[in-house]
Design an enzyme around this catalytic site. Structure first.
Site, PDB file in Angstrom:
ATOM      1  N   LYS A  58      44.309  16.134  41.321  1.00 41.56           N
ATOM      2  CA  LYS A  58      43.219  17.056  41.677  1.00 41.56           C
ATOM      3  C   LYS A  58      43.731  18.253  42.472  1.00 41.56           C
ATOM      4  O   LYS A  58      43.213  19.360  42.364  1.00 41.56           O
ATOM      5  CB  LYS A  58      42.120  16.329  42.456  1.00 41.56           C
ATOM      6  CG  LYS A  58      40.966  15.855  41.589  1.00 41.56           C
ATOM      7  CD  LYS A  58      41.203  14.598  40.806  1.00 41.56           C
ATOM      8  CE  LYS A  58      41.624  14.743  39.403  1.00 41.56           C
ATOM      9  NZ  LYS A  58      41.831  13.468  38.708  1.00 41.56           N
ATOM     10  N   ARG A 279      46.604   2.968  30.785  1.00 42.47           N
ATOM     11  CA  ARG A 279      47.263   2.237  31.869  1.00 42.47           C
ATOM     12  C   ARG A 279      47.084   0.738  31.639  1.00 42.47           C
ATOM     13  O   ARG A 279      46.149   0.320  30.959  1.00 42.47           O
ATOM     14  CB  ARG A 279      46.669   2.660  33.224  1.00 42.47           C
ATOM     15  CG  ARG A 279      46.923   4.139  33.504  1.00 42.47           C
ATOM     16  CD  ARG A 279      46.385   4.566  34.847  1.00 42.47           C
ATOM     17  NE  ARG A 279      46.993   3.877  35.972  1.00 42.47           N
ATOM     18  CZ  ARG A 279      48.175   4.199  36.517  1.00 42.47           C
ATOM     19  NH1 ARG A 279      48.887   5.190  36.020  1.00 42.47           N
ATOM     20  NH2 ARG A 279      48.634   3.530  37.553  1.00 42.47           N
ATOM     21  N   HIS A 451      16.847  25.963  46.039  1.00 43.94           N
ATOM     22  CA  HIS A 451      17.105  27.048  45.091  1.00 43.94           C
ATOM     23  C   HIS A 451      17.901  28.144  45.798  1.00 43.94           C
ATOM     24  O   HIS A 451      17.566  28.470  46.938  1.00 43.94           O
ATOM     25  CB  HIS A 451      15.793  27.639  44.576  1.00 43.94           C
ATOM     26  CG  HIS A 451      16.003  28.840  43.710  1.00 43.94           C
ATOM     27  ND1 HIS A 451      16.464  28.732  42.411  1.00 43.94           N
ATOM     28  CD2 HIS A 451      15.852  30.172  43.965  1.00 43.94           C
ATOM     29  CE1 HIS A 451      16.570  29.952  41.904  1.00 43.94           C
ATOM     30  NE2 HIS A 451      16.203  30.827  42.827  1.00 43.94           N
TER      31      HIS A 451
HETATM   32  P1  FAD Z   1      46.471   1.066  42.706  1.00 42.26           P
HETATM   33  O1  FAD Z   1      45.952   2.345  43.236  1.00 42.26           O
HETATM   34  O2  FAD Z   1      47.372   1.121  41.514  1.00 42.26           O
HETATM   35  O3  FAD Z   1      47.184   0.339  43.940  1.00 42.26           O
HETATM   36  C1  FAD Z   1      47.825  -0.884  43.829  1.00 42.26           C
HETATM   37  C2  FAD Z   1      48.966  -0.938  44.820  1.00 42.26           C
HETATM   38  O4  FAD Z   1      49.435  -2.271  44.894  1.00 42.26           O
HETATM   39  C3  FAD Z   1      50.158  -0.085  44.445  1.00 42.26           C
HETATM   40  O5  FAD Z   1      50.534   0.742  45.509  1.00 42.26           O
HETATM   41  C4  FAD Z   1      51.253  -1.109  44.120  1.00 42.26           C
HETATM   42  O6  FAD Z   1      52.536  -0.632  44.462  1.00 42.26           O
HETATM   43  C5  FAD Z   1      50.843  -2.277  44.998  1.00 42.26           C
HETATM   44  N1  FAD Z   1      51.320  -3.582  44.520  1.00 42.26           N
HETATM   45  C6  FAD Z   1      51.201  -4.104  43.272  1.00 42.26           C
HETATM   46  N2  FAD Z   1      51.715  -5.343  43.219  1.00 42.26           N
HETATM   47  C7  FAD Z   1      52.166  -5.615  44.478  1.00 42.26           C
HETATM   48  C8  FAD Z   1      52.803  -6.737  45.048  1.00 42.26           C
HETATM   49  N3  FAD Z   1      53.067  -7.846  44.344  1.00 42.26           N
HETATM   50  N4  FAD Z   1      53.143  -6.668  46.356  1.00 42.26           N
HETATM   51  C9  FAD Z   1      52.892  -5.563  47.083  1.00 42.26           C
HETATM   52  N5  FAD Z   1      52.286  -4.474  46.573  1.00 42.26           N
HETATM   53  C10 FAD Z   1      51.923  -4.500  45.293  1.00 42.26           C
HETATM   54  N6  FAD Z   1      40.572   7.440  39.311  1.00 42.26           N
HETATM   55  C11 FAD Z   1      39.449   8.051  39.739  1.00 42.26           C
HETATM   56  O7  FAD Z   1      38.490   7.367  40.092  1.00 42.26           O
HETATM   57  N7  FAD Z   1      39.362   9.421  39.811  1.00 42.26           N
HETATM   58  C12 FAD Z   1      40.378  10.221  39.430  1.00 42.26           C
HETATM   59  O8  FAD Z   1      40.279  11.443  39.505  1.00 42.26           O
HETATM   60  C13 FAD Z   1      41.575   9.620  38.973  1.00 42.26           C
HETATM   61  N8  FAD Z   1      42.627  10.365  38.616  1.00 42.26           N
HETATM   62  C14 FAD Z   1      43.789   9.764  38.235  1.00 42.26           C
HETATM   63  C15 FAD Z   1      44.853  10.570  37.860  1.00 42.26           C
HETATM   64  C16 FAD Z   1      46.041  10.008  37.459  1.00 42.26           C
HETATM   65  C17 FAD Z   1      47.207  10.884  37.069  1.00 42.26           C
HETATM   66  C18 FAD Z   1      46.179   8.584  37.452  1.00 42.26           C
HETATM   67  C19 FAD Z   1      47.468   7.943  37.062  1.00 42.26           C
HETATM   68  C20 FAD Z   1      45.117   7.769  37.819  1.00 42.26           C
HETATM   69  C21 FAD Z   1      43.901   8.358  38.200  1.00 42.26           C
HETATM   70  N9  FAD Z   1      42.794   7.583  38.548  1.00 42.26           N
HETATM   71  C22 FAD Z   1      41.635   8.202  38.936  1.00 42.26           C
HETATM   72  C23 FAD Z   1      42.827   6.104  38.517  1.00 42.26           C
HETATM   73  C24 FAD Z   1      43.003   5.547  39.923  1.00 42.26           C
HETATM   74  O9  FAD Z   1      44.199   6.044  40.474  1.00 42.26           O
HETATM   75  C25 FAD Z   1      43.002   4.033  39.870  1.00 42.26           C
HETATM   76  O10 FAD Z   1      41.818   3.581  39.241  1.00 42.26           O
HETATM   77  C26 FAD Z   1      43.057   3.428  41.274  1.00 42.26           C
HETATM   78  O11 FAD Z   1      44.210   3.858  41.952  1.00 42.26           O
HETATM   79  C27 FAD Z   1      43.041   1.900  41.184  1.00 42.26           C
HETATM   80  O12 FAD Z   1      43.116   1.364  42.461  1.00 42.26           O
HETATM   81  P2  FAD Z   1      43.768  -0.060  42.739  1.00 42.26           P
HETATM   82  O13 FAD Z   1      43.678  -0.248  44.204  1.00 42.26           O
HETATM   83  O14 FAD Z   1      43.175  -1.065  41.839  1.00 42.26           O
HETATM   84  O15 FAD Z   1      45.303   0.066  42.298  1.00 42.26           O
END
Ligand code: FAD
Ligand code: AMP
Length: 476
Positions: A58, A279, A451
């Site tokens: 963003k 993904r 408005h």
């Molecule tokens: P993640 O954010 O992937 O976090 C998981 C974390 O857990 C990571 O840091 C990983 O390293 C850690 N981890 C995993 N396994 C282990 C382990 N065994 N031990 C320790 N740590 C571990 N979503 C939106 O809503 N709006 C957007 O505008 C948007 N834009 C995006 C743009 C891009 C380029 C990308 C790639 C994604 C975008 N997304 C967006 C999607 C969004 O980033 C994800 O949906 C969100 O980050 C998911 O959150 P999460 O906490 O499930 O996982």
């Protein structure tokens, strides 16, 4: 035996860090383990979203859009800026500063809430127990009354198109370009492909998106999808549907992509290629063989509506479980789980999760599209309002797009809203509130909107659903 922690969260993205903060707020002794390191090798909580997802993308979208406005639009508004240019290194530095600030912010929030931040890898064992392997130092076994798995997701790789250092990259690599590639190929015309294509196209790349499916953005209202495709084409994005990429050959002249479409097999050469084909859940090193949680054949951790894995006291949330891979969905699941652990009874309303594509114009939707509503056999009323009839949109020279409100005639409730236009990402929050409170189009019609605002387009679209729009002839 007393557990060391009430809650251990594995993963510090939007799902995990929000869960950890809320758990600590609720008085639960909490740790959050995350293995991510930044480019300098320092622990970086915040997950994909803060580090390589929502926030950096963003930031680049916003800067590149401002640049395009200065280059292509300002003079028509009477603002003369001589020959604007873009300093990519400075833009990237700004992006890194934004990311760094937010990542540090998570550490600050953990500290003030009392969450133990544990940088390193967490692995679930039976019990439930968690093996914690810090980046430097020996592993230890931590006991927990509850474990929340929030490991997130990583980009899907194509076996025949392996990533290379420079030429073929995933979304993470595409956020780091030091200059716009002259010819940029993007495999996949989904949300991430379109956003990254917008950034580099605005900064000078010739962008071609190769999309295997025949339909453009199939999850979106197809009337809006058709309009969006035309607008993106006008911006210079060459979107080829029904074009399945089969292989890549990296040579001196760039990356030759082989793809097939209805007319046969073709080859096109690009300076750089972004693989943006979706993904997948990331569960490497997360689950020990004895832990009882086994990912399904697509790698997702199976959970019920309350994000319980079926193994007592083990929950899973965010991108690694079913549902849209969105940061706000992930956060709500994380918070819901810890509140349930604390004895509250919240739930996530999966029918009411907004989706946004941060192109220009933005596209946002919630609930059912017109096609989905009809597909479910609902007798629908559709209200529309174009931004070209909205005073504020015209005043800010941002009059492309429209708002559509879909209602279910039987219940009179709004069952979906799609908006393409200025600030659609903000406007969809108003629709979310309306739907969360089971509003009818008439309820929105009776609500007073300031408005001149862009929100009036939502108001008028709701009015149009029952033939009462003021600023345009009825579309019904
Ligand atoms: P993640 O954010 O992937 O976090 C998981 C974390 O857990 C990571 O840091 C990983 O390293 C850690 N981890 C995993 N396994 C282990 C382990 N065994 N031990 C320790 N740590 C571990 N979503 C939106 O809503 N709006 C957007 O505008 C948007 N834009 C995006 C743009 C891009 C380029 C990308 C790639 C994604 C975008 N997304 C967006 C999607 C969004 O980033 C994800 O949906 C969100 O980050 C998911 O959150 P999460 O906490 O499930 O996982
Ligand atoms: P999303 O799931 O929104 O990230 O979008 C990814 C897109 O990539 C989907 O629309 C897929 O159809 C598309 N896709 C997947 N594999 C290929 C391929 N080999 N060639 C072209 N497009 C693909």
């Amino acid at each position: 035996m007393q557990s060391e922690y009430d809650v251990i969260v594995i993963g510090g993205g939007p799902a995990g860090y929000a869960a950890a903060i809320r758990a600590a707020q609720l008085g639960l002794k909490t740790a959050c383990i995350d293995k991510r390191l930044d480019a300098k090798g320092k622990p970086a909580f915040g997950g994909t979203c803060l580090n390589v997802g929502c926030i950096p993308s963003k930031t680049l979208l916003d800067i590149s859009h401002k640049f395009v406005d200065a280059r292509d639009k300002f003079s028509s508004l009477g603002i003369n800026v001589a020959d604007p240019s873009i300093d990519i290194a400075k833009m990237q530095k700004q992006k890194q500063q934004v990311v760094g600030r937010l990542v540090r912010g998570i550490s600050g929030l953990f500290k003030s809430a009392g969450v133990d931040a544990l940088p390193g890898t967490g692995t679930l064992h039976s019990g439930p127990g968690v093996e914690y392997a810090p980046h430097d130092g020996d592993s230890s076994r931590l006991s927990a009354a509850n474990v929340i798995l929030a490991p997130g997701s990583v980009p899907v790789e194509l076996e025949k198109i392996p990533l290379t250092e420079n030429a073929i990259v995933d979304s993470t690599g595409a956020l780091e370009f030091s200059e716009p590639p002259a010819r940029l190929g993007i495999i996949g015309a989904g949300i991430i492909g379109l956003e990254l294509g917008s950034v580099w196209g605005r900064l000078g790349s010739e962008v071609c998106l190769l999309e295997a499916m025949d339909e453009f953005l199939p999850m979106l209202d197809q009337e809006i999808a058709g309009q969006a495709k035309k607008l993106f084409a006008r911006q210079g994005m060459d979107i080829r549907l029904g074009a399945r990429v089969l292989g890549a050959d990296v040579g001196k002249d760039g990356v030759a992509l082989e793809f097939s479409d209805a007319t046969g097999t073709h080859t096109q050469t690009f300076d750089r290629v972004i693989v943006a084909v979706g993904r997948r859940p990331y569960t490497q090193d997360l689950l020990s063989p004895n832990c009882g949680v086994v990912p399904d054949e697509r790698g997702f951790i199976a959970v019920d509506d309350d994000c319980s894995t079926g193994v007592p006291h083990v929950f899973a949330v965010g991108d690694a479980v079913r549902g849209p891979m969105l940061a706000h969905k992930a956060t709500h699941e994380g918070v819901m789980v810890v509140e349930r652990i604390a004895g509250h009874k919240p739930s996530v309303n999966y029918d009411c999760i907004p989706n946004v594509i941060y192109t220009h114009p933005e596209i946002a939707w919630i609930g059912l599209s017109e096609e989905e509503a009809r597909g479910r056999g609902l007798d629908t009323e559709v209200g529309r309002f174009p931004f070209v009839a909205n005073g504020r949109a015209l005043a800010s020279s941002e009059a492309e797009g429209q708002v559509k409100v879909i209602t279910d005639a039987a219940s009179e409730r709004i069952c979906g809203v799609t908006a393409m236009g200025p600030s659609a990402s903000e406007l969809i929050a108003e629709a979310a509130i309306a739907m969360e409170f089971d509003a009818s189009a008439e309820d929105l019609g009776l609500t007073v909107f300031a408005h001149p605002t862009l929100s009036e387009a939502l108001h008028e679209a709701a009015l149009d659903a029952f033939g009462a729009a003021i600023h345009m002839p009825s579309s019904r």
